[in-house]
Design an enzyme around this catalytic site. Structure first.
Site, PDB file in Angstrom:
ATOM      1  N   CYS A 175       1.081  -0.793  -0.133  1.00 52.45           N
ATOM      2  CA  CYS A 175      -0.090  -0.259  -0.641  1.00 52.45           C
ATOM      3  C   CYS A 175       0.869   1.026  -0.106  1.00 52.45           C
ATOM      4  O   CYS A 175       0.395   2.383  -0.655  1.00 52.45           O
ATOM      5  CB  CYS A 175      -0.702  -0.046   1.335  1.00 52.45           C
ATOM      6  N   HIS A 228      -3.836   7.305   1.927  1.00 53.75           N
ATOM      7  CA  HIS A 228      -3.592   6.098   1.469  1.00 53.75           C
ATOM      8  C   HIS A 228      -5.260   5.575   2.439  1.00 53.75           C
ATOM      9  O   HIS A 228      -5.499   5.714   3.021  1.00 53.75           O
ATOM     10  CB  HIS A 228      -2.657   4.510   1.963  1.00 53.75           C
ATOM     11  N   ASN A 257     -10.111  -0.210  -0.441  1.00 51.60           N
ATOM     12  CA  ASN A 257      -8.614  -0.321  -0.786  1.00 51.60           C
ATOM     13  C   ASN A 257      -7.796  -0.310  -1.945  1.00 51.60           C
ATOM     14  O   ASN A 257      -8.314  -1.889  -2.269  1.00 51.60           O
ATOM     15  CB  ASN A 257      -8.011  -0.742   0.777  1.00 51.60           C
TER      16      ASN A 257
HETATM   17  O1  UT7 Z   1      -3.834  -0.968   3.087  1.00 51.49           O
HETATM   18  C1  UT7 Z   1      -2.935  -1.587   4.132  1.00 51.49           C
HETATM   19  C2  UT7 Z   1      -3.440  -0.533   5.686  1.00 51.49           C
HETATM   20  N1  UT7 Z   1      -4.111  -1.407   6.023  1.00 51.49           N
HETATM   21  C3  UT7 Z   1      -5.199  -1.359   7.425  1.00 51.49           C
HETATM   22  O2  UT7 Z   1      -5.041  -0.537   7.726  1.00 51.49           O
HETATM   23  C4  UT7 Z   1      -6.032  -2.247   7.557  1.00 51.49           C
HETATM   24  C5  UT7 Z   1      -6.740  -1.718   9.236  1.00 51.49           C
HETATM   25  N2  UT7 Z   1      -7.543  -2.845   9.462  1.00 51.49           N
HETATM   26  C6  UT7 Z   1      -8.588  -2.240   9.751  1.00 51.49           C
HETATM   27  O3  UT7 Z   1      -9.058  -1.193   9.082  1.00 51.49           O
HETATM   28  C7  UT7 Z   1      -9.830  -2.619  10.781  1.00 51.49           C
HETATM   29  O4  UT7 Z   1      -8.791  -3.779  11.751  1.00 51.49           O
HETATM   30  C8  UT7 Z   1     -10.767  -3.485  10.208  1.00 51.49           C
HETATM   31  C9  UT7 Z   1     -11.460  -2.754   9.199  1.00 51.49           C
HETATM   32  C10 UT7 Z   1      -9.682  -4.608   9.264  1.00 51.49           C
HETATM   33  C11 UT7 Z   1     -11.253  -4.272  10.790  1.00 51.49           C
HETATM   34  O5  UT7 Z   1     -12.330  -3.782  11.867  1.00 51.49           O
HETATM   35  P1  UT7 Z   1     -11.998  -3.870  13.661  1.00 51.49           P
HETATM   36  O6  UT7 Z   1     -12.620  -2.780  14.028  1.00 51.49           O
HETATM   37  O7  UT7 Z   1     -10.721  -3.647  13.926  1.00 51.49           O
HETATM   38  O8  UT7 Z   1     -12.909  -5.256  14.090  1.00 51.49           O
HETATM   39  P2  UT7 Z   1     -11.654  -7.036  14.013  1.00 51.49           P
HETATM   40  O9  UT7 Z   1     -11.418  -7.312  13.187  1.00 51.49           O
HETATM   41  O10 UT7 Z   1     -12.033  -6.961  15.467  1.00 51.49           O
HETATM   42  O11 UT7 Z   1     -13.625  -7.518  14.386  1.00 51.49           O
HETATM   43  C12 UT7 Z   1     -14.603  -7.148  15.224  1.00 51.49           C
HETATM   44  C13 UT7 Z   1     -15.420  -8.209  15.148  1.00 51.49           C
HETATM   45  C14 UT7 Z   1     -14.739  -9.225  14.972  1.00 51.49           C
HETATM   46  O12 UT7 Z   1     -16.446 -10.421  15.708  1.00 51.49           O
HETATM   47  P3  UT7 Z   1     -16.531 -10.550  17.555  1.00 51.49           P
HETATM   48  O13 UT7 Z   1     -14.935 -11.818  17.236  1.00 51.49           O
HETATM   49  O14 UT7 Z   1     -16.237  -9.543  17.909  1.00 51.49           O
HETATM   50  O15 UT7 Z   1     -17.264 -11.368  17.313  1.00 51.49           O
HETATM   51  C15 UT7 Z   1     -15.342 -10.142  13.563  1.00 51.49           C
HETATM   52  O16 UT7 Z   1     -14.995 -11.348  13.428  1.00 51.49           O
HETATM   53  O17 UT7 Z   1     -16.564  -7.574  13.816  1.00 51.49           O
HETATM   54  C16 UT7 Z   1     -16.181  -9.220  12.917  1.00 51.49           C
HETATM   55  N3  UT7 Z   1     -15.893  -8.528  11.526  1.00 51.49           N
HETATM   56  C17 UT7 Z   1     -16.997  -9.188  10.536  1.00 51.49           C
HETATM   57  N4  UT7 Z   1     -18.323  -8.597  11.068  1.00 51.49           N
HETATM   58  C18 UT7 Z   1     -19.331  -8.369   9.668  1.00 51.49           C
HETATM   59  C19 UT7 Z   1     -14.809  -9.028  11.242  1.00 51.49           C
HETATM   60  N5  UT7 Z   1     -14.742  -8.970   9.380  1.00 51.49           N
HETATM   61  C20 UT7 Z   1     -16.280  -8.794   9.537  1.00 51.49           C
HETATM   62  C21 UT7 Z   1     -17.342  -8.404   8.399  1.00 51.49           C
HETATM   63  N6  UT7 Z   1     -18.577  -8.406   8.458  1.00 51.49           N
HETATM   64  N7  UT7 Z   1     -16.729  -7.846   6.803  1.00 51.49           N
END
Ligand code: UT7
Length: 325
Positions: A115, A252, A282
């Site tokens: 990225c 980005h 992204n």
């Molecule tokens: O470009 C390169 C750099 N990349 C980035 O900068 C990405 C950085 N990370 C992020 O943008 C975020 O961490 C994400 C968008 C990937 C995830 O957001 P989050 O608020 O950190 O969520 P999480 O991974 O902690 O997941 C929270 C919950 C989980 O469920 P439980 O364990 O709390 O029951 C996940 O299983 O959300 C669940 N979950 C989803 N639910 C519905 C994860 N993906 C999904 C989904 N739909 N697509």
């Protein structure tokens, strides 16, 4: 004393025709439009057609950038393509783009910083121009991330899209102050200790297959906020300005919450931030040149303004570029 600087003299962008909304993904996956929008800011993404290659996207964006600069293929002596999704393991996608465009002079190569790829590629091309080794450079970010997504992993597949953006760099003279036009500064970083937090689980030397993207999203998020705050501070300090001097932040586009946090840290209001993540998701190395192209094309970014670019990606890699437009 006059010094040589690279000027961005044209921008271009290309998005594949097919657009997939969150609701379409939710029909096949355990996710919702509400979750994706509230956690990321993404509403939709573009996906390349079967047989549509990274080089095709890159070539389309490059043609538009050349037109905008008023140049032809004969004026180009450097083609740099930032991509983590090349057409082939080799030769470089940049050589295919060169052939598509009819560029026959100079050199062409790919840059792999995921990225952060566009900021890396811009830095390299800027150095070529400043040293007099290029008089016309095409710097392109192009990706087909849809090809390396695990479409059963809801934690990653909803986040990415395909696309390409390009800029043309040409040399220009100036007194070398922050008021003079051109690329004012670039700063690059990498820290391979974090390589396992965002990676693809394949490659020619490991599995001989392309593999799929894997990410520890929460960890990447935390590091992104810290590293990007450092990157923007470094750019301000190097140019002796504060956040108030920045006319446009072109970040980005990984997550709307990361973009907002960086803008807050910088002290710029949301109306000075170019945001495309809602429509593009992204697009990795393509996201900054896509956003730049949009904001230049619709007249938001104008001559003489101070524009700050920043990115963070797998590796980890991160960096910034400050440009007097
Ligand atoms: O470009 C390169 C750099 N990349 C980035 O900068 C990405 C950085 N990370 C992020 O943008 C975020 O961490 C994400 C968008 C990937 C995830 O957001 P989050 O608020 O950190 O969520 P999480 O991974 O902690 O997941 C929270 C919950 C989980 O469920 P439980 O364990 O709390 O029951 C996940 O299983 O959300 C669940 N979950 C989803 N639910 C519905 C994860 N993906 C999904 C989904 N739909 N697509």
């Amino acid at each position: 004393m006059t010094i040589k600087r690279s000027h961005i003299t044209g921008c271009g962008a290309y998005l594949p025709e097919r657009c997939v909304t969150n609701s379409e993904l939710a029909a096949a996956l355990d996710t919702t439009d509400e979750w994706i929008q509230s956690r990321t800011g993404i509403r939709q993404r573009h996906i390349a057609a079967d047989g549509e290659l990274t080089s095709d996207l890159a070539t389309n964006a490059a043609r538009k950038a050349l037109d905008a600069a008023g140049l032809t293929a004969d004026d180009i002596d450097l083609v740099v393509v930032a991509t983590a999704t090349p057409d082939l393991t080799f030769p470089a996608t940049a050589t295919q783009v060169q052939a598509n465009l009819g560029v026959t002079r100079g050199c062409a190569f790919d840059v792999q910083a995921v990225c952060t790829g566009f900021v890396y590629a811009l830095t390299i091309a800027d150095n070529f121009v400043q040293l007099g080794q290029s008089r016309g450079a095409l710097v392109i970010g192009a990706e087909t991330f849809s090809r390396i997504l695990d479409w059963n992993d809801r934690g990653t597949c909803v986040l990415f899209g395909d696309g390409a953006g390009a800029v043309v760099l040409q040399p220009g003279e100036g007194a070398g102050t922050v008021e003079d036009r051109g690329i004012l500064s670039t700063h690059l970083h990498a820290d391979g200790r974090y390589k396992d937090m965002l990676y693809v689980d394949g490659g020619p030397s490991t599995t001989q297959l392309a593999g799929f993207l894997r990410m520890e999203g929460k960890e990447v998020f935390k590091h992104a906020v810290v590293n990007l705050a450092q990157a923007v501070d470094e750019a301000l300090e190097a140019n002796g300005v504060d956040g108030a001097a920045v006319d446009w932040l072109v970040p980005h586009q990984a997550n709307r919450r990361i973009i907002d946090a960086t803008a807050r840290k910088l002290g710029v209001t949301s109306d000075k931030v170019v945001v495309t993540i809602d429509r593009h998701a992204n697009t990795s190395a393509a996201s900054i040149p896509l956003a730049l192209s949009e904001a230049v094309g619709d007249g938001r970014i104008t001559r003489g303004q101070l524009v700050l670019l920043e990115a963070m990606g797998g590796g980890f890699t991160w960096g910034s570029a400050m440009v007097r437009w």
